[in-house]
Design a protein around this motif. Structure first.
Motif, PDB file in Angstrom:
ATOM      1  N   VAL A 295      -3.596  10.536  -2.675  1.00  0.00           N
ATOM      2  CA  VAL A 295      -2.412  11.406  -2.593  1.00  0.00           C
ATOM      3  C   VAL A 295      -1.176  10.818  -3.598  1.00  0.00           C
ATOM      4  O   VAL A 295      -1.433   9.471  -3.684  1.00  0.00           O
ATOM      5  CB  VAL A 295      -1.875  11.340  -1.123  1.00  0.00           C
ATOM      6  CG1 VAL A 295      -0.915   9.913  -0.851  1.00  0.00           C
ATOM      7  CG2 VAL A 295      -0.683  12.467  -1.123  1.00  0.00           C
ATOM      8  N   ALA A 296      -0.326  11.422  -4.073  1.00  0.00           N
ATOM      9  CA  ALA A 296       0.687  11.213  -5.073  1.00  0.00           C
ATOM     10  C   ALA A 296       1.776  10.316  -4.189  1.00  0.00           C
ATOM     11  O   ALA A 296       2.106   9.268  -5.078  1.00  0.00           O
ATOM     12  CB  ALA A 296       1.303  12.338  -5.407  1.00  0.00           C
ATOM     13  N   GLY A 297       2.174  10.548  -3.113  1.00  0.00           N
ATOM     14  CA  GLY A 297       2.928   9.787  -2.402  1.00  0.00           C
ATOM     15  C   GLY A 297       2.780   9.844  -0.920  1.00  0.00           C
ATOM     16  O   GLY A 297       2.686  10.819  -0.284  1.00  0.00           O
ATOM     17  N   ARG A 298       2.684   8.649  -0.325  1.00  0.00           N
ATOM     18  CA  ARG A 298       2.315   8.702   1.268  1.00  0.00           C
ATOM     19  C   ARG A 298       3.543   8.436   1.977  1.00  0.00           C
ATOM     20  O   ARG A 298       4.199   7.666   1.994  1.00  0.00           O
ATOM     21  CB  ARG A 298       1.645   7.357   1.364  1.00  0.00           C
ATOM     22  CG  ARG A 298       0.256   7.109   0.904  1.00  0.00           C
ATOM     23  CD  ARG A 298      -0.522   5.967   0.930  1.00  0.00           C
ATOM     24  NE  ARG A 298      -0.442   5.290   2.338  1.00  0.00           N
ATOM     25  CZ  ARG A 298      -1.335   4.418   2.907  1.00  0.00           C
ATOM     26  NH1 ARG A 298      -2.289   3.832   1.922  1.00  0.00           N
ATOM     27  NH2 ARG A 298      -1.261   3.971   4.172  1.00  0.00           N
TER      28      ARG A 298
ATOM     29  N   PHE B 153      -1.972   7.549  -9.368  1.00  0.00           N
ATOM     30  CA  PHE B 153      -1.553   6.892 -10.830  1.00  0.00           C
ATOM     31  C   PHE B 153      -1.179   7.679 -11.843  1.00  0.00           C
ATOM     32  O   PHE B 153      -0.704   6.892 -12.805  1.00  0.00           O
ATOM     33  CB  PHE B 153      -2.916   5.935 -10.973  1.00  0.00           C
ATOM     34  CG  PHE B 153      -2.949   4.870 -10.159  1.00  0.00           C
ATOM     35  CD1 PHE B 153      -1.969   3.627  -9.817  1.00  0.00           C
ATOM     36  CD2 PHE B 153      -4.062   4.782  -9.156  1.00  0.00           C
ATOM     37  CE1 PHE B 153      -2.167   2.568  -8.858  1.00  0.00           C
ATOM     38  CE2 PHE B 153      -4.120   3.758  -8.285  1.00  0.00           C
ATOM     39  CZ  PHE B 153      -3.342   2.689  -7.993  1.00  0.00           C
ATOM     40  N   SER B 154      -1.565   8.611 -12.048  1.00  0.00           N
ATOM     41  CA  SER B 154      -1.359   9.740 -13.114  1.00  0.00           C
ATOM     42  C   SER B 154       0.196  10.257 -12.879  1.00  0.00           C
ATOM     43  O   SER B 154       0.856  10.614 -14.101  1.00  0.00           O
ATOM     44  CB  SER B 154      -2.145  10.773 -13.308  1.00  0.00           C
ATOM     45  OG  SER B 154      -3.500  10.364 -13.599  1.00  0.00           O
ATOM     46  N   ALA B 155       0.872  10.404 -11.895  1.00  0.00           N
ATOM     47  CA  ALA B 155       2.333  10.723 -11.762  1.00  0.00           C
ATOM     48  C   ALA B 155       3.251   9.869 -12.555  1.00  0.00           C
ATOM     49  O   ALA B 155       3.321   8.554 -12.501  1.00  0.00           O
ATOM     50  CB  ALA B 155       2.284  10.700 -10.291  1.00  0.00           C
ATOM     51  N   VAL B 156       4.013  10.467 -13.337  1.00  0.00           N
ATOM     52  CA  VAL B 156       5.315   9.995 -14.028  1.00  0.00           C
ATOM     53  C   VAL B 156       6.661  10.015 -13.403  1.00  0.00           C
ATOM     54  O   VAL B 156       7.553   9.005 -13.581  1.00  0.00           O
ATOM     55  CB  VAL B 156       5.075  10.334 -15.248  1.00  0.00           C
ATOM     56  CG1 VAL B 156       4.245  10.288 -16.321  1.00  0.00           C
ATOM     57  CG2 VAL B 156       5.612  12.200 -15.487  1.00  0.00           C
ATOM     58  N   TRP B 157       6.679  10.871 -12.264  1.00  0.00           N
ATOM     59  CA  TRP B 157       7.905  10.756 -11.172  1.00  0.00           C
ATOM     60  C   TRP B 157       7.471  11.644 -10.118  1.00  0.00           C
ATOM     61  O   TRP B 157       6.806  12.357 -10.249  1.00  0.00           O
ATOM     62  CB  TRP B 157       9.088  11.337 -12.142  1.00  0.00           C
ATOM     63  CG  TRP B 157       8.900  12.738 -12.774  1.00  0.00           C
ATOM     64  CD1 TRP B 157       8.634  12.865 -14.184  1.00  0.00           C
ATOM     65  CD2 TRP B 157       8.861  14.111 -12.162  1.00  0.00           C
ATOM     66  NE1 TRP B 157       8.632  14.348 -14.456  1.00  0.00           N
ATOM     67  CE2 TRP B 157       8.669  14.880 -13.243  1.00  0.00           C
ATOM     68  CE3 TRP B 157       9.051  14.535 -10.778  1.00  0.00           C
ATOM     69  CZ2 TRP B 157       8.871  16.284 -12.928  1.00  0.00           C
ATOM     70  CZ3 TRP B 157       9.166  15.814 -10.722  1.00  0.00           C
ATOM     71  CH2 TRP B 157       9.079  16.823 -11.651  1.00  0.00           C
TER      72      TRP B 157
ATOM     73  N   ALA C 268      -2.478  15.923  -4.088  1.00  0.00           N
ATOM     74  CA  ALA C 268      -3.848  15.122  -3.920  1.00  0.00           C
ATOM     75  C   ALA C 268      -4.849  15.436  -4.614  1.00  0.00           C
ATOM     76  O   ALA C 268      -5.155  16.480  -5.233  1.00  0.00           O
ATOM     77  CB  ALA C 268      -4.023  15.213  -2.179  1.00  0.00           C
ATOM     78  N   HIS C 269      -5.957  14.398  -4.576  1.00  0.00           N
ATOM     79  CA  HIS C 269      -7.132  14.935  -5.386  1.00  0.00           C
ATOM     80  C   HIS C 269      -8.349  14.284  -4.464  1.00  0.00           C
ATOM     81  O   HIS C 269      -8.162  13.393  -3.480  1.00  0.00           O
ATOM     82  CB  HIS C 269      -7.350  14.337  -6.695  1.00  0.00           C
ATOM     83  CG  HIS C 269      -7.796  12.809  -6.822  1.00  0.00           C
ATOM     84  ND1 HIS C 269      -6.913  11.959  -7.408  1.00  0.00           N
ATOM     85  CD2 HIS C 269      -8.914  12.159  -6.607  1.00  0.00           C
ATOM     86  CE1 HIS C 269      -7.397  10.576  -7.105  1.00  0.00           C
ATOM     87  NE2 HIS C 269      -8.644  10.777  -6.817  1.00  0.00           N
ATOM     88  N   VAL C 270      -9.426  14.961  -4.630  1.00  0.00           N
ATOM     89  CA  VAL C 270     -10.580  14.530  -3.737  1.00  0.00           C
ATOM     90  C   VAL C 270     -11.928  14.773  -4.769  1.00  0.00           C
ATOM     91  O   VAL C 270     -11.796  15.915  -5.575  1.00  0.00           O
ATOM     92  CB  VAL C 270     -10.900  15.415  -2.659  1.00  0.00           C
ATOM     93  CG1 VAL C 270     -10.868  16.989  -3.066  1.00  0.00           C
ATOM     94  CG2 VAL C 270     -11.982  15.137  -1.782  1.00  0.00           C
TER      95      VAL C 270
END
Length: 286
Positions: free
Chosen positions: A58-61, A117-121, A73-75
């Motif tokens: 997930v981008a943010g827990r 980890f790909s998120a920039v903000w 999220a990704h799977v």
């Protein structure tokens, strides 16, 4: 560490939202509490008629009680499973998931995409009412009631002193081996037409409790208990201040996550995994 997808697998991006009221946060827990990750991971094998489980990143827990409108999220799924069930996954998940969590988009992710980890903000909103009568009952699970009148200009003055790259140790719950250096890109308040004050908080990433501690500090300024300059002094001290209260989670919503262009994903992943430090101050020659 690599973001390469294993041979025979397809990385799938999920865009989703949830009302955090009934969840003990995003992440699965061993104690049997209900979580967003747990609900989705339990639904995926059922709707795809599989025995094996699939783990989400997930981008943010988000914490217990925190909401999300633009979570990502990704799977990783076997290619043959994705080919067979991908076109039907969105509708099947809508039929299987509880009504307080929805997946709005399911799509094959670009090469090197990593939801975290790909998120920039990440952009959050925190909503507060200072109405002396309390919060609209229909908004009670999404808006904090503050029993003091709030000065919008003072809060924005206090917010401006926190922008930029800093060590936010004064506003974070420390975790072993984790940095508290973050770049706060946007922090501002506005009063909506219905009287609710809404904070927009945007940063490259957030450490534990950071948004709720920042909001707590600005509320302390807004109701007159501290002057706007106080937030800058707390930040500079880089240690937890007992005056900074972590506000309750239900006013907080993850609104959106930003990602770079597809060709920049691999570089962003490497950068995000580096432990950040602040530049050392220059020392004049004696």
């Amino acid at each position: 560490m690599t973001d390469e997808v294993a041979p025979g697998m397809v990385r799938v991006r999920l865009d989703l939202s949830y009302d955090g009221t009934g969840f003990s946060g995003w992440a699965k827990q061993n104690r049997g509490q209900r979580t967003v990750q747990g609900e989705i991971e339990a639904a995926l094998p059922v709707v795809m008629r599989r025995q094996e489980s699939y783990e989400l990143t997930v981008a943010g827990r988000t914490d217990a009680g925190v909401h999300a409108r633009g979570q990502v999220a990704h799977v990783d799924l076997p290619a043959e499973v994705w080919a067979e069930h991908g076109p039907h996954l969105l509708r099947r998940l809508a039929g299987k998931l509880p009504q307080d969590v929805r997946v709005w988009r399911v799509a094959e992710a670009p090469v090197h995409f990593n939801a975290r980890f790909s998120a920039v903000w990440r952009r959050y909103a925190y909503r507060v009412s200072d109405n002396p009568g309390g919060v609209d009952p229909l908004l009670r699970n999404h808006v904090l009631w503050h029993n003091w009148p709030l000065d919008l200009d003072a809060m924005n003055d206090a917010a401006a002193r926190l922008l930029g790259e800093h060590d936010f140790a004064a506003f974070c719950k420390r975790r072993e081996g984790a940095t508290t250096i973050r770049t706060l890109q946007e922090l501002r308040w506005e009063r909506r037409a219905d009287g609710v004050l809404e904070a927009t908080v945007k940063a490259d990433a957030f450490c534990h409790n950071m948004v709720r501690a920042l909001v707590g500090a600005m509320l302390f300024v807004g109701d007159g208990h501290r002057v706007p300059e106080w937030t800058g002094k707390v930040l500079a001290a880089a240690v937890r201040d007992s005056s900074v209260q972590v506000v309750r989670p239900h006013g907080l919503t993850l609104e959106e996550v930003g990602y770079p262009a597809d060709g920049e994903l691999a570089a962003r992943n490497r950068e995000a995994r580096n432990l950040r430090t602040l530049p050392s101050p220059c020392v004049a020659d004696s």
